[in-house]
Design a protein around this motif. Structure first.
Motif, short mmCIF file in Angstrom:
data_model
loop_
_atom_site.label_atom_id
_atom_site.label_comp_id
_atom_site.label_asym_id
_atom_site.label_seq_id
_atom_site.Cartn_x
_atom_site.Cartn_y
_atom_site.Cartn_z
N VAL A 8 -40.01 168.32 76.29
CA VAL A 8 -38.59 168.68 76.19
C VAL A 8 -37.80 167.42 76.51
O VAL A 8 -38.02 166.77 77.54
CB VAL A 8 -38.23 169.82 77.18
N CYS A 9 -36.89 167.06 75.59
CA CYS A 9 -36.12 165.84 75.73
C CYS A 9 -34.63 166.14 75.68
O CYS A 9 -34.20 167.14 75.12
CB CYS A 9 -36.47 164.85 74.62
N ILE A 34 -30.77 169.07 73.33
CA ILE A 34 -32.11 169.29 73.86
C ILE A 34 -33.04 169.47 72.66
O ILE A 34 -32.77 170.27 71.76
CB ILE A 34 -32.17 170.55 74.76
N THR A 35 -34.11 168.69 72.65
CA THR A 35 -35.07 168.76 71.54
C THR A 35 -36.49 168.86 72.08
O THR A 35 -36.76 168.57 73.25
CB THR A 35 -34.97 167.52 70.62
N LEU A 36 -37.38 169.29 71.19
CA LEU A 36 -38.81 169.34 71.51
C LEU A 36 -39.50 168.23 70.72
O LEU A 36 -39.35 168.15 69.50
CB LEU A 36 -39.41 170.69 71.11
N VAL A 74 -43.13 170.83 55.65
CA VAL A 74 -41.84 171.34 56.08
C VAL A 74 -41.50 170.78 57.45
O VAL A 74 -42.38 170.34 58.20
CB VAL A 74 -41.81 172.89 56.15
N SER A 75 -40.22 170.81 57.78
CA SER A 75 -39.73 170.56 59.13
C SER A 75 -39.66 171.92 59.81
O SER A 75 -38.86 172.77 59.40
CB SER A 75 -38.33 169.92 59.09
N PRO A 76 -40.50 172.19 60.82
CA PRO A 76 -40.56 173.53 61.40
C PRO A 76 -39.22 174.06 61.90
O PRO A 76 -38.90 175.21 61.68
CB PRO A 76 -41.56 173.38 62.54
N ASN A 77 -38.45 173.25 62.58
CA ASN A 77 -37.14 173.68 63.08
C ASN A 77 -36.30 172.44 63.36
O ASN A 77 -36.24 171.97 64.50
CB ASN A 77 -37.29 174.53 64.34
N PRO A 78 -35.64 171.87 62.32
CA PRO A 78 -34.95 170.59 62.48
C PRO A 78 -33.81 170.61 63.49
O PRO A 78 -33.35 169.54 63.92
CB PRO A 78 -34.44 170.25 61.08
N ALA A 79 -33.34 171.78 63.90
CA ALA A 79 -32.29 171.84 64.91
C ALA A 79 -32.79 171.32 66.26
O ALA A 79 -32.02 170.72 67.01
CB ALA A 79 -31.77 173.27 65.07
N ILE A 80 -34.08 171.52 66.54
CA ILE A 80 -34.59 171.11 67.85
C ILE A 80 -35.91 170.34 67.78
O ILE A 80 -36.42 169.92 68.82
CB ILE A 80 -34.76 172.32 68.79
N GLN A 81 -36.49 170.16 66.59
CA GLN A 81 -37.77 169.46 66.47
C GLN A 81 -37.71 168.41 65.38
O GLN A 81 -37.05 168.61 64.35
CB GLN A 81 -38.88 170.46 66.09
N GLY A 82 -38.45 167.32 65.59
CA GLY A 82 -38.50 166.25 64.59
C GLY A 82 -39.85 166.14 63.90
O GLY A 82 -40.04 165.28 63.05
N ASN A 83 -40.79 167.00 64.25
CA ASN A 83 -42.13 166.90 63.67
C ASN A 83 -42.20 167.57 62.31
O ASN A 83 -41.27 168.27 61.89
CB ASN A 83 -43.18 167.47 64.63
#
Length: 181
Positions: free
Chosen positions: A24-25, A41-43, A114-123
């Motif tokens: 968590v960043c 806040i991002t993962l 795909v981007s799993p959840n670009p609102a909070i993840q960058g993977n």
């Protein structure tokens, strides 16, 4: 001006908490349109891989396993994190397939990402197709995995999607890529 150009990082990203799977960043940004500052806040996580494993007869492997997020058994496809030791998503897919199911195949290739959840993840999550899979050993499950593997026809999978039995978003994405090919 694009929406991305309207944001400026004003405080370096810092790690707040780390687990085996993600960190968590927090990073402070300023919206240049309004001068408002906010901590996003991002993962931070590894890239992931999902596997469409197709038998010689054209059946697809599905797995069932308990998921603590939903507190239920979920119907999924094999998959997991792309480890730093994996040279490619295709290699990770073959490894995950073997570990979770005991199946191996050939012609591993990426059919989507795909981007799993670009609102909070960058993977990213890669969908890898592997052909002519067959069971060659017992699964090499982690101590925290209890997985059941079965083969299904495409029509059976369509019915499971329609009924809501398959509801994992990333699995649905992977099956979408497969059905579009």
């Amino acid at each position: 001006m694009s929406s991305a150009d309207q944001w400026k990082s004003v405080e370096r990203k810092k790690e707040i908490f780390r687990t085996k799977i993600f960190a968590v960043c927090s990073e402070k940004f300023k919206c240049l349109r309004t001068d408002t500052e906010i901590d996003f806040i991002t993962l931070s996580s590894w890239n992931w891989v999902n596997v469409i494993a197709r038998t010689e007869e054209g059946k697809i492997l599905l797995i069932r396993q308990f998921r603590p997020g939903t507190m239920q058994e979920e119907v999924e496809i094999p998959g997991g994190c792309i480890d730093p030791s994996d040279p490619s998503p295709e290699h990770a897919a073959a490894r995950e397939l073997m570990e979770e199911t005991g199946y191996a195949g050939e012609n591993a290739r990426i059919i989507g990402k795909v981007s799993p959840n670009p609102a909070i993840q960058g993977n990213l999550c890669f969908t890898v197709m592997i052909d002519n899979v067959k069971k060659v050993s017992e699964p090499l499950l982690e101590d925290t995995e209890c997985i059941e593997t079965k083969e299904f026809t495409v029509d059976e999978i369509r019915s499971m999607i329609a009924s809501g039995e398959i509801r994992h978003g990333l699995v649905l994405n992977a099956l979408f890529f497969y059905l579009m090919n």
